[in-house]
Scaffold this motif. Sequence first.
Motif, PDB file in Angstrom:
ATOM      1  N   PHE A 248      46.349  25.419  24.333  1.00 22.38           N
ATOM      2  CA  PHE A 248      47.040  24.220  24.801  1.00 22.38           C
ATOM      3  C   PHE A 248      47.993  23.646  23.753  1.00 22.38           C
ATOM      4  CE2 PHE A 248      43.493  24.058  27.936  1.00 22.38           C
ATOM      5  CZ  PHE A 248      44.283  24.065  29.077  1.00 22.38           C
ATOM      6  N   THR A 249      47.612  23.675  22.488  1.00 17.83           N
ATOM      7  CA  THR A 249      48.533  23.157  21.468  1.00 17.83           C
ATOM      8  C   THR A 249      49.708  24.094  21.230  1.00 17.83           C
ATOM      9  OG1 THR A 249      47.210  24.121  19.661  1.00 17.83           O
ATOM     10  CG2 THR A 249      46.759  21.816  20.259  1.00 17.83           C
ATOM     11  N   SER A 250      49.587  25.351  21.640  1.00 13.75           N
ATOM     12  CA  SER A 250      50.708  26.281  21.454  1.00 13.75           C
ATOM     13  C   SER A 250      51.909  25.875  22.302  1.00 13.75           C
ATOM     14  CB  SER A 250      50.291  27.715  21.788  1.00 13.75           C
ATOM     15  OG  SER A 250      50.036  27.877  23.173  1.00 13.75           O
ATOM     16  N   PHE A 251      51.684  25.117  23.378  1.00 14.97           N
ATOM     17  CA  PHE A 251      52.817  24.637  24.161  1.00 14.97           C
ATOM     18  C   PHE A 251      53.648  23.645  23.348  1.00 14.97           C
ATOM     19  CE2 PHE A 251      50.071  26.321  27.439  1.00 14.97           C
ATOM     20  CZ  PHE A 251      50.963  26.944  28.294  1.00 14.97           C
ATOM     21  N   ILE A 252      52.986  22.855  22.515  1.00 15.29           N
ATOM     22  CA  ILE A 252      53.714  21.987  21.589  1.00 15.29           C
ATOM     23  C   ILE A 252      54.487  22.847  20.589  1.00 15.29           C
ATOM     24  CG2 ILE A 252      53.489  20.252  19.764  1.00 15.29           C
ATOM     25  CD1 ILE A 252      53.096  19.159  22.563  1.00 15.29           C
ATOM     26  N   GLN A 253      53.902  23.966  20.196  1.00 15.25           N
ATOM     27  CA  GLN A 253      54.564  24.859  19.244  1.00 15.25           C
ATOM     28  C   GLN A 253      55.826  25.478  19.828  1.00 15.25           C
ATOM     29  OE1 GLN A 253      52.752  23.396  17.064  1.00 15.25           O
ATOM     30  NE2 GLN A 253      52.638  25.210  15.776  1.00 15.25           N
ATOM     31  N   THR A 254      55.857  25.651  21.144  1.00 16.39           N
ATOM     32  CA  THR A 254      57.066  26.230  21.749  1.00 16.39           C
ATOM     33  C   THR A 254      58.216  25.234  21.791  1.00 16.39           C
ATOM     34  OG1 THR A 254      56.551  25.564  24.040  1.00 16.39           O
ATOM     35  CG2 THR A 254      55.652  27.675  23.268  1.00 16.39           C
TER      36      THR A 254
ATOM     37  N   LEU B 174      51.178   8.060  30.188  1.00 12.92           N
ATOM     38  CA  LEU B 174      50.016   8.553  29.451  1.00 12.92           C
ATOM     39  C   LEU B 174      49.185   7.403  28.896  1.00 12.92           C
ATOM     40  CD1 LEU B 174      51.693  11.420  27.389  1.00 12.92           C
ATOM     41  CD2 LEU B 174      50.386  11.644  29.518  1.00 12.92           C
ATOM     42  N   SER B 175      47.871   7.627  28.814  1.00 10.06           N
ATOM     43  CA  SER B 175      46.990   6.692  28.119  1.00 10.06           C
ATOM     44  C   SER B 175      46.797   7.186  26.685  1.00 10.06           C
ATOM     45  CB  SER B 175      45.638   6.608  28.832  1.00 10.06           C
ATOM     46  OG  SER B 175      45.042   7.893  28.912  1.00 10.06           O
ATOM     47  N   GLU B 176      46.184   6.353  25.861  1.00 12.83           N
ATOM     48  CA  GLU B 176      45.911   6.759  24.484  1.00 12.83           C
ATOM     49  C   GLU B 176      44.882   7.889  24.477  1.00 12.83           C
ATOM     50  OE1 GLU B 176      46.503   7.582  21.353  1.00 12.83           O
ATOM     51  OE2 GLU B 176      47.401   5.592  21.239  1.00 12.83           O
ATOM     52  N   SER B 177      44.859   8.691  23.407  1.00  8.07           N
ATOM     53  CA  SER B 177      43.930   9.821  23.353  1.00  8.07           C
ATOM     54  C   SER B 177      42.487   9.321  23.323  1.00  8.07           C
ATOM     55  CB  SER B 177      44.202  10.686  22.115  1.00  8.07           C
ATOM     56  OG  SER B 177      43.491  10.212  20.998  1.00  8.07           O
ATOM     57  N   PRO B 178      41.551  10.081  23.927  1.00  6.36           N
ATOM     58  CA  PRO B 178      40.154   9.647  23.963  1.00  6.36           C
ATOM     59  C   PRO B 178      39.543   9.487  22.576  1.00  6.36           C
ATOM     60  CG  PRO B 178      40.361  11.925  24.690  1.00  6.36           C
ATOM     61  CD  PRO B 178      41.744  11.369  24.607  1.00  6.36           C
TER      62      PRO B 178
ATOM     63  N   ALA C 227      45.689  18.161  21.263  1.00  2.00           N
ATOM     64  CA  ALA C 227      44.442  18.707  20.729  1.00  2.00           C
ATOM     65  C   ALA C 227      43.251  17.807  21.025  1.00  2.00           C
ATOM     66  CB  ALA C 227      44.571  18.917  19.222  1.00  2.00           C
ATOM     67  N   GLU C 228      43.466  16.497  20.997  1.00  2.00           N
ATOM     68  CA  GLU C 228      42.366  15.569  21.221  1.00  2.00           C
ATOM     69  C   GLU C 228      42.015  15.425  22.704  1.00  2.00           C
ATOM     70  OE1 GLU C 228      42.724  12.865  17.180  1.00  2.00           O
ATOM     71  OE2 GLU C 228      43.507  12.020  19.050  1.00  2.00           O
ATOM     72  N   HIS C 229      42.776  16.054  23.573  1.00  2.00           N
ATOM     73  CA  HIS C 229      42.426  16.140  24.989  1.00  2.00           C
ATOM     74  C   HIS C 229      41.897  17.527  25.368  1.00  2.00           C
ATOM     75  CE1 HIS C 229      44.893  12.446  25.536  1.00  2.00           C
ATOM     76  NE2 HIS C 229      44.214  12.291  26.650  1.00  2.00           N
ATOM     77  N   ALA C 230      42.187  18.542  24.548  1.00  2.00           N
ATOM     78  CA  ALA C 230      41.953  19.928  24.946  1.00  2.00           C
ATOM     79  C   ALA C 230      40.488  20.325  24.804  1.00  2.00           C
ATOM     80  CB  ALA C 230      42.813  20.861  24.102  1.00  2.00           C
ATOM     81  N   PRO C 231      39.994  21.244  25.662  1.00  5.15           N
ATOM     82  CA  PRO C 231      38.659  21.803  25.482  1.00  5.15           C
ATOM     83  C   PRO C 231      38.569  22.511  24.131  1.00  5.15           C
ATOM     84  CG  PRO C 231      39.551  22.380  27.639  1.00  5.15           C
ATOM     85  CD  PRO C 231      40.685  21.791  26.839  1.00  5.15           C
ATOM     86  N   PRO C 232      37.435  22.422  23.443  1.00  7.16           N
ATOM     87  CA  PRO C 232      37.322  22.978  22.085  1.00  7.16           C
ATOM     88  C   PRO C 232      37.664  24.460  21.980  1.00  7.16           C
ATOM     89  CG  PRO C 232      35.446  21.589  22.595  1.00  7.16           C
ATOM     90  CD  PRO C 232      36.209  21.726  23.876  1.00  7.16           C
TER      91      PRO C 232
ATOM     92  N   TRP D  42      46.858  19.276  31.822  1.00  6.29           N
ATOM     93  CA  TRP D  42      48.207  19.777  32.050  1.00  6.29           C
ATOM     94  C   TRP D  42      49.222  18.649  32.118  1.00  6.29           C
ATOM     95  CZ3 TRP D  42      49.483  24.317  30.743  1.00  6.29           C
ATOM     96  CH2 TRP D  42      48.578  25.376  30.843  1.00  6.29           C
ATOM     97  N   THR D  43      48.807  17.480  32.601  1.00  6.65           N
ATOM     98  CA  THR D  43      49.694  16.315  32.561  1.00  6.65           C
ATOM     99  C   THR D  43      49.981  15.917  31.123  1.00  6.65           C
ATOM    100  OG1 THR D  43      48.810  15.501  34.658  1.00  6.65           O
ATOM    101  CG2 THR D  43      49.970  13.905  33.278  1.00  6.65           C
ATOM    102  N   VAL D  44      48.932  15.952  30.293  1.00  3.92           N
ATOM    103  CA  VAL D  44      49.078  15.646  28.870  1.00  3.92           C
ATOM    104  C   VAL D  44      50.035  16.634  28.212  1.00  3.92           C
ATOM    105  CG1 VAL D  44      47.849  15.685  26.658  1.00  3.92           C
ATOM    106  CG2 VAL D  44      46.837  14.512  28.631  1.00  3.92           C
ATOM    107  N   VAL D  45      49.832  17.921  28.486  1.00  3.89           N
ATOM    108  CA  VAL D  45      50.683  18.956  27.885  1.00  3.89           C
ATOM    109  C   VAL D  45      52.127  18.798  28.338  1.00  3.89           C
ATOM    110  CG1 VAL D  45      51.155  21.437  27.827  1.00  3.89           C
ATOM    111  CG2 VAL D  45      48.810  20.610  27.564  1.00  3.89           C
ATOM    112  N   LEU D  46      52.335  18.565  29.651  1.00  6.82           N
ATOM    113  CA  LEU D  46      53.688  18.455  30.187  1.00  6.82           C
ATOM    114  C   LEU D  46      54.426  17.265  29.585  1.00  6.82           C
ATOM    115  CD1 LEU D  46      55.952  19.181  32.170  1.00  6.82           C
ATOM    116  CD2 LEU D  46      54.795  17.766  33.886  1.00  6.82           C
ATOM    117  N   ALA D  47      53.803  16.077  29.610  1.00  6.37           N
ATOM    118  CA  ALA D  47      54.477  14.876  29.121  1.00  6.37           C
ATOM    119  C   ALA D  47      54.719  14.948  27.617  1.00  6.37           C
ATOM    120  CB  ALA D  47      53.659  13.640  29.465  1.00  6.37           C
ATOM    121  N   SER D  48      53.750  15.453  26.876  1.00  5.82           N
ATOM    122  CA  SER D  48      53.912  15.569  25.420  1.00  5.82           C
ATOM    123  C   SER D  48      54.984  16.593  25.078  1.00  5.82           C
ATOM    124  CB  SER D  48      52.585  15.962  24.769  1.00  5.82           C
ATOM    125  OG  SER D  48      51.589  15.005  25.021  1.00  5.82           O
TER     126      SER D  48
END
Length: 450
Positions: free
Chosen positions: A157-163, A214-218, A146-151, A17-23
Motif C-alpha cells: 500500500f505504501t508503494s503507491f505513494i512511492q509511485t 479524510l479523517s486523521e490517521s487512527p 502506513a498507519e491505515h494499512a494492514p501490517p 483504498w480511499t486513503v491511498v487514492l486521496a493521499s
Amino acid sequence: MGSEVGKASTSDDPGIWTVVLASSAGTIIEWYDFYLYGSLAIFFSTLFYPANEPTAAVLISVATFATGFLVRPLGAILFGSLGDRLGRKHTFLLTLVLMGVSTALIGLLPTFETAGYFAPVTLVLLRLIQGLAIGGEYGGAAIYVAEHAPPNRRGFFTSFIQTTATVGFFVAIVVVLACRLSLGDAAFKEWGWRIPFLLSFLLVFLSIYLRLKLSESPVFQKMRKEGSLARSPVKESFGEKKNLGFVVYALFGATAGLGCVWYTGQFYVLYFLQGVLKVDFLTANICLAVALVIGTPMIVVCGALSDRIGRKKLMVTGLFLAALLYLPIYMTITSAVAAQNFVLVTALIVAQLVFVAMVYGPNAAFLVEMFPPQLRYTSLSLPYHIGTGVFGGLMPLISLSLVAATGNIYAGLAYPIAVAAITAVVNLAFDPRRSKASLPEKATSVGFAE
C-alpha cells in the motif's frame, strides 16, 4: 505491545483504498508541481538567464532546479514537527497549498529579456518555497497510508505513494509535450510554457477537495486521546542518541543511494540525452515518457514483493546493480543514439527504472517501520529529504559539472555509482534494527518501540 496499526481503525475511518487514492492524488500533484521546472530546466536556460553563455546558462538553470532540493530538509524539520504535534492530515494540506500557489506563480513570471535579473531571482525564491512544501509532503502521505494499512501489506500500500514522484514527473512531461506539440515551438517558447504551471491552480483545488474528505490517521488519534504526543519532536528525534542513530542509518543506509538512483534513472538520463548527446527535446522526452509508463508499475510490484521477502534484500540488490551497470548502460545509450536506435534508448532507461523500483518501492515501509509513532513524521522526513533532496537532487548538477570539467561524457556517473555502492555497504554492515521490525502503536518514554 498492542494490536497492530492496520487493525486499529474505527468504523468511521475511510477504507484503505480511499486513503491511498486521496493521499496519492495529492502527492502526485505536488510532485508534478515540483518537477515541472526539472523537465524544462534546459529549455528555461534560454528564458531566465543571459543567452551569451549557453553552457553557463544551462548549469545555472540546473542549479536553480537544485535550490528546491537544498531547502527540503528544512521543510522536513518544520512540517515534520507540525505533523507529529498537530496531525498528519492538516500538515499535508498546508504543504499542498504552498506548493500549488508557488508553482502557479512561476507561470506568471516575466522572462530575463523583460525583467532582467528580477526574473531568475524570483524564480529561485519560488523554487525555495516549493522545496519547503515538498519537504513536508512525502513523510505525511507515506505515514498516513502506513498507519491505515494492514501490517502484512504495508509495503504494497505504501508503494503507491512511492509511485507518485515518478507519476508526477511523467504527468509533467506529458503536459509539457502536449503543449509544445499543439502550440508549436514558437508559441510554446513565447507563452505556452506557462500553461503547465498555471494548471496547478486547478489541480490543487481538486486535491484539497479529496483530502478534506479524510479523517486523521487512527494512530495519531489514539496518541492524542492518550496524551502521548511528543512535546518536542525535533529535540526527541535528533537529541536522543539512540533515535539519532536510526536517523543516520536511514540516511546513509537507504535514502542517499535511493536519491542518486532515482535521479540518475529519471532526470540525469534526460539531461544526458539533451545536454551531452544533443538529442532534440521532443525525442528525449518521448523516450523518457514511454519508459516511465513501462517502469512505474514495477514500483508497486517491488513494494508488494518486500512484504514477502523483506525490504532490505530488494533495496541492497537494486543499489549494487545500479553501481555495477550504470557505466555500460550509458555507453550503450551513446551508441544507440549514434545509430538512431531510440527503441534501445528507451529500453535502457527502463533498465534503470528497474533499479529505481527495487530501491524505492519498499522504501516508505522501510522508513516508517524504523521510527516510533510520536516521532515518525520528523524522524523519517529529515533523512529522506537529505538523501533524496541533497544527495539525489544535486546529482544532475554535480554530474553535469564533472562532464563539463573533464570533457569525459561518462565522468558524471562516478557520483551516483559511488553513492549507491556506499549506501549498499552501510545498509549491510551497520543496520541497528531488530531482526523483526514492526510498526508499534506505543513507545517507551524515549520514543522507541517496546
